[in-house]
Scaffold this motif. Structure first.
Motif, PDB file in Angstrom:
ATOM      1  N   SER A 147       0.805  -1.144   0.001  1.00 21.74           N
ATOM      2  CA  SER A 147      -0.205   0.058  -0.075  1.00 21.74           C
ATOM      3  C   SER A 147       0.747   1.090   0.082  1.00 21.74           C
ATOM      4  CB  SER A 147      -0.917   0.027   1.257  1.00 21.74           C
ATOM      5  OG  SER A 147      -1.919   1.079   1.077  1.00 21.74           O
ATOM      6  N   PRO A 148       0.610   2.298  -0.583  1.00 25.11           N
ATOM      7  CA  PRO A 148       1.357   3.386  -0.842  1.00 25.11           C
ATOM      8  C   PRO A 148       1.924   4.017   0.673  1.00 25.11           C
ATOM      9  CG  PRO A 148      -0.898   4.126  -1.315  1.00 25.11           C
ATOM     10  CD  PRO A 148      -0.955   2.613  -1.319  1.00 25.11           C
ATOM     11  N   GLU A 149       1.174   3.873   1.691  1.00 21.72           N
ATOM     12  CA  GLU A 149       1.591   4.404   2.898  1.00 21.72           C
ATOM     13  C   GLU A 149       2.375   3.814   3.877  1.00 21.72           C
ATOM     14  OE1 GLU A 149      -2.055   2.100   4.384  1.00 21.72           O
ATOM     15  OE2 GLU A 149      -1.116   2.836   2.502  1.00 21.72           O
ATOM     16  N   VAL A 150       2.659   2.409   3.709  1.00 19.15           N
ATOM     17  CA  VAL A 150       3.467   1.566   4.327  1.00 19.15           C
ATOM     18  C   VAL A 150       4.627   2.054   4.833  1.00 19.15           C
ATOM     19  CG1 VAL A 150       4.303  -0.848   4.635  1.00 19.15           C
ATOM     20  CG2 VAL A 150       1.984  -0.370   3.734  1.00 19.15           C
ATOM     21  N   CYS A 151       5.207   2.091   5.980  1.00 17.14           N
ATOM     22  CA  CYS A 151       6.242   2.532   6.493  1.00 17.14           C
ATOM     23  C   CYS A 151       7.089   1.497   7.315  1.00 17.14           C
ATOM     24  CB  CYS A 151       6.218   3.790   7.295  1.00 17.14           C
ATOM     25  SG  CYS A 151       5.958   5.512   6.169  1.00 17.14           S
ATOM     26  N   LEU A 172       1.523  -9.891   0.374  1.00 13.82           N
ATOM     27  CA  LEU A 172      -0.139  -9.783  -0.079  1.00 13.82           C
ATOM     28  C   LEU A 172      -0.179  -8.727  -1.050  1.00 13.82           C
ATOM     29  CD1 LEU A 172      -3.039 -10.868   0.251  1.00 13.82           C
ATOM     30  CD2 LEU A 172      -2.987  -9.396   2.402  1.00 13.82           C
ATOM     31  N   ILE A 173      -0.515  -8.779  -2.247  1.00 17.22           N
ATOM     32  CA  ILE A 173      -0.677  -7.890  -3.052  1.00 17.22           C
ATOM     33  C   ILE A 173      -1.982  -7.727  -3.587  1.00 17.22           C
ATOM     34  CG2 ILE A 173       1.791  -7.735  -3.944  1.00 17.22           C
ATOM     35  CD1 ILE A 173       0.715  -9.343  -6.331  1.00 17.22           C
ATOM     36  N   ALA A 174      -2.974  -8.471  -3.052  1.00 15.84           N
ATOM     37  CA  ALA A 174      -4.216  -8.380  -3.686  1.00 15.84           C
ATOM     38  C   ALA A 174      -5.164  -7.301  -3.021  1.00 15.84           C
ATOM     39  CB  ALA A 174      -5.075  -9.968  -3.375  1.00 15.84           C
ATOM     40  N   SER A 175      -4.806  -5.985  -3.298  1.00 15.16           N
ATOM     41  CA  SER A 175      -5.327  -4.844  -2.982  1.00 15.16           C
ATOM     42  C   SER A 175      -5.389  -3.883  -4.345  1.00 15.16           C
ATOM     43  CB  SER A 175      -4.672  -4.376  -1.574  1.00 15.16           C
ATOM     44  OG  SER A 175      -4.883  -2.956  -1.515  1.00 15.16           O
ATOM     45  N   PRO A 176      -6.537  -2.972  -4.252  1.00 13.42           N
ATOM     46  CA  PRO A 176      -6.217  -1.868  -5.192  1.00 13.42           C
ATOM     47  C   PRO A 176      -5.196  -0.604  -5.068  1.00 13.42           C
ATOM     48  CG  PRO A 176      -8.231  -1.944  -3.666  1.00 13.42           C
ATOM     49  CD  PRO A 176      -7.640  -3.042  -3.573  1.00 13.42           C
ATOM     50  N   ASP A 179       1.192  -2.279  -5.469  1.00 13.02           N
ATOM     51  CA  ASP A 179       1.948  -2.024  -6.755  1.00 13.02           C
ATOM     52  C   ASP A 179       3.059  -2.926  -6.585  1.00 13.02           C
ATOM     53  OD1 ASP A 179       4.160  -1.065  -8.507  1.00 13.02           O
ATOM     54  OD2 ASP A 179       2.887   0.911  -8.610  1.00 13.02           O
ATOM     55  N   ILE A 180       3.185  -3.920  -7.453  1.00 13.21           N
ATOM     56  CA  ILE A 180       4.080  -5.207  -7.295  1.00 13.21           C
ATOM     57  C   ILE A 180       5.501  -4.705  -7.832  1.00 13.21           C
ATOM     58  CG2 ILE A 180       3.842  -6.023  -9.622  1.00 13.21           C
ATOM     59  CD1 ILE A 180       3.821  -8.899  -8.335  1.00 13.21           C
ATOM     60  N   GLU A 181       5.839  -3.713  -8.439  1.00 12.26           N
ATOM     61  CA  GLU A 181       6.867  -3.401  -8.824  1.00 12.26           C
ATOM     62  C   GLU A 181       7.667  -2.454  -7.728  1.00 12.26           C
ATOM     63  OE1 GLU A 181       8.968  -4.430 -11.265  1.00 12.26           O
ATOM     64  OE2 GLU A 181       6.934  -5.649 -11.922  1.00 12.26           O
ATOM     65  N   GLN A 182       6.878  -1.630  -7.061  1.00 15.74           N
ATOM     66  CA  GLN A 182       6.987  -0.832  -5.979  1.00 15.74           C
ATOM     67  C   GLN A 182       7.654  -1.810  -4.722  1.00 15.74           C
ATOM     68  OE1 GLN A 182       4.050   2.209  -4.792  1.00 15.74           O
ATOM     69  NE2 GLN A 182       5.550   3.587  -5.853  1.00 15.74           N
ATOM     70  N   TYR A 183       6.769  -2.850  -4.657  1.00 15.04           N
ATOM     71  CA  TYR A 183       6.834  -3.576  -3.510  1.00 15.04           C
ATOM     72  C   TYR A 183       8.257  -4.520  -3.570  1.00 15.04           C
ATOM     73  CZ  TYR A 183       4.684  -7.010  -0.136  1.00 15.04           C
ATOM     74  OH  TYR A 183       4.411  -7.790   0.978  1.00 15.04           O
ATOM     75  N   LYS A 184       8.477  -4.940  -4.924  1.00 12.00           N
ATOM     76  CA  LYS A 184       9.940  -5.368  -4.915  1.00 12.00           C
ATOM     77  C   LYS A 184      10.962  -4.560  -4.579  1.00 12.00           C
ATOM     78  CE  LYS A 184       8.724  -7.063  -9.113  1.00 12.00           C
ATOM     79  NZ  LYS A 184       8.548  -7.866 -10.287  1.00 12.00           N
ATOM     80  N   ARG A 185      10.836  -3.338  -5.277  1.00 14.17           N
ATOM     81  CA  ARG A 185      11.895  -2.242  -4.790  1.00 14.17           C
ATOM     82  C   ARG A 185      12.009  -2.068  -3.217  1.00 14.17           C
ATOM     83  NH1 ARG A 185       9.921   0.250  -9.618  1.00 14.17           N
ATOM     84  NH2 ARG A 185       8.554   1.475  -8.567  1.00 14.17           N
ATOM     85  N   SER A 186      11.164  -1.723  -2.842  1.00 10.82           N
ATOM     86  CA  SER A 186      11.007  -1.573  -1.240  1.00 10.82           C
ATOM     87  C   SER A 186      11.683  -2.911  -0.403  1.00 10.82           C
ATOM     88  CB  SER A 186       9.596  -1.585  -0.787  1.00 10.82           C
ATOM     89  OG  SER A 186       9.000  -0.042  -1.259  1.00 10.82           O
ATOM     90  N   LEU A 187      11.381  -3.958  -0.829  1.00 12.76           N
ATOM     91  CA  LEU A 187      11.908  -5.306  -0.462  1.00 12.76           C
ATOM     92  C   LEU A 187      13.545  -4.989  -0.575  1.00 12.76           C
ATOM     93  CD1 LEU A 187       9.477  -8.070  -1.259  1.00 12.76           C
ATOM     94  CD2 LEU A 187      10.180  -7.255   0.935  1.00 12.76           C
ATOM     95  N   ALA A 188      14.024  -4.985  -2.058  1.00 22.24           N
ATOM     96  CA  ALA A 188      15.359  -5.055  -2.284  1.00 22.24           C
ATOM     97  C   ALA A 188      16.131  -3.721  -1.285  1.00 22.24           C
ATOM     98  CB  ALA A 188      15.574  -4.732  -3.662  1.00 22.24           C
ATOM     99  N   ASN A 189      15.560  -2.843  -0.992  1.00 19.35           N
ATOM    100  CA  ASN A 189      15.930  -1.625  -0.426  1.00 19.35           C
ATOM    101  C   ASN A 189      16.234  -2.011   0.874  1.00 19.35           C
ATOM    102  OD1 ASN A 189      16.218   0.149  -2.405  1.00 19.35           O
ATOM    103  ND2 ASN A 189      14.047   0.978  -1.989  1.00 19.35           N
TER     104      ASN A 189
END
Length: 292
Positions: A147-151, A172-176, A179-189
């Motif tokens: 979700s965009p606000e997750v910290c 868990l990405i089943a939400s309106p 964003d799967i690409e942002q998700y992967k970048r956040s994990l890699a960071n």
């Protein structure tokens, strides 16, 4: 029912709900006060945190951090009226937009929630924020994807990261809002941080030997389900074919969170399937000749 309490560093504790999906909250204790990272879903559970904090943190809770706008992380915030409530600016916006109605609906079905009052954060930030208190440095930074606000919240001296819903027994990405690409970048960071442990949004605490492999496994899972969905869509497969690919085929256990991770996995596959269908339809429409 008692919450589960785990010490992850000398001054840092994790509290795990036994009533709702093993959701985690945390407490950093200093001589100048405590920093609470999320709350637990039900008032009875959050009050157990308060009772414990009163014993080991006499200076009281100075800050409460909402890492995400989800009910299971924020509903206990109202029980800390003297603490500064901190969140990403998008978290505050999403609470205003969605949480009031959701809480009213929840109160109709769950009597224990009828006393809950939604509290909005007054201290908000955009990309990140530092808290320095009693010899501890706590870095809060945006990790969009689920979700965009997750910290996430990094307790530097203890090398502990509270990853919120960025890290789960299965992403868990089943939400309106995902964003799967942002998700992967956040994990890699997360690899940029020297971590002894990661506290997931739900489920077990990841210890030092598990940190790097768990981050990589989450990225691989997202890549793999994306690839499988695209391949099946291109081959003319059906949803039935899609759902034959269970969670264990992607290197994840079906045991965590009482087995609900398999339901999360199926939801992920169906979510990506619908996204792929939308792209397919848009591509076909774009190829149609224009009307004269």
């Amino acid at each position: 029912m008692s919450i589960i309490r785990t010490r992850v560093a000398d001054d840092t504790w994790v509290f795990t709900s036994e009533l709702y999906l093993e959701v985690n909250a945390g407490l950093v204790v200093t001589p100048e006060g405590g920093i609470l990272i999320d709350t637990l879903p039900f008032p009875s559970e959050t009050r157990q945190i308060i009772e414990f904090a009163e014993r080991i943190c006499p200076a009281g809770i100075k800050y409460v951090i909402n890492t995400v706008s989800h009910a299971d992380h924020v509903y206990g915030s109202y029980l800390f009226p003297e603490a500064e409530l901190i969140a990403h600016e998008r978290c505050r916006e999403m609470l205003i937009q969605y949480a009031y109605q959701a809480l009213e609906e929840a109160k109709e079905h769950t009597p224990e929630l009828r006393e809950v009052e939604l509290r909005l954060p007054k201290v908000v930030f955009n990309e990140g924020m530092l808290i320095r208190l009693g010899g501890k440095t706590v870095h809060i930074f945006n990790t969009p994807g689920p979700s965009p606000e997750v910290c996430a919240v990094h307790v530097r001296e203890d090398k502990v990261l509270f990853a919120s819903d960025l890290m789960m027994p299965v992403p868990l990405i089943a939400s309106p809002f995902s964003d799967i690409e942002q998700y992967k970048r956040s994990l890699a960071n997360l690899h940029d941080y020297n971590l002894e442990s990661i506290v997931q949004g739900h489920g077990d605490i990841l210890l030092r030997g598990e940190v790097t492999s768990s981050i990589n496994a989450s990225i691989k899972y997202l890549n793999d389900i994306q690839r499988v969905v695209d391949e099946l869509m291109a081959s003319g497969a059906t949803k039935h074919d899609l759902l034959q690919h269970d969670i264990e085929q992607f290197g994840r256990s079906r045991i965590p969170l009482g087995g609900i991770v398999q339901q999360f996995h199926a939801s992920n596959l169906l979510f990506l399937w619908e996204k792929a269908r939308q792209r397919q339809r848009a591509s076909r429409q774009a190829m149609r000749p224009g009307l004269n």
